[in-house]
Design a protein around this motif. Structure first.
Motif: not given
Length: 119
Positions: A84-92, A17-28
């Motif tokens: 956070l789980h919801e954000n995977f689907y909504e990306n908002d 999750a920390r790696e995905e955040l650093a890469a800017g992939d917020l849904p992941q």
């Protein structure tokens, strides 16, 4: 899966999750934060022979842990993980919100590891 493997998966997902955040992939990043939470809850449930194979079981597990520990933050932090789980689907969510959510997940995991090791 064994309790130890669930716990290891939880740690792995939080790191991802920390790696995905650093890469800017917020849904992941969001989904991996949720996954870290789900895996530690599965570890506790498996250890105690509680049901844990459906999404609805996580709410029951959290309620039982909250009642056992008296720690109301567990439910609040779990709700953050659910968001956070919801954000995977909504990306908002904004990056700062996801980062704060992952910080909350880390606090939750720290609390739940204590529950896991005390049993």
């Amino acid at each position: 899966m064994t309790t130890q493997r669930y716990q290891q998966a939880s740690e792995h997902f939080l790191a991802q999750a920390r790696e995905e955040l650093a890469a800017g992939d917020l849904p992941q990043a969001s989904e991996k934060g949720w996954g870290a939470t789900a895996q530690i809850l599965k570890a506790i449930a498996a250890q105690r022979s509680w049901e844990h194979n459906r999404h609805r079981h996580y709410h029951r597990i959290v309620s039982r842990i909250r009642a056992e520990t008296g720690d109301g933050d567990i439910r609040r932090l779990f709700n953050t993980a659910s968001t956070l789980h919801e954000n995977f689907y909504e990306n908002d969510m904004q990056i700062d919100d996801v980062a704060d959510g992952l910080d909350d997940v880390e606090v939750l995991l720290d609390k739940l590891v204590v529950v896991l090791t005390q049993a």
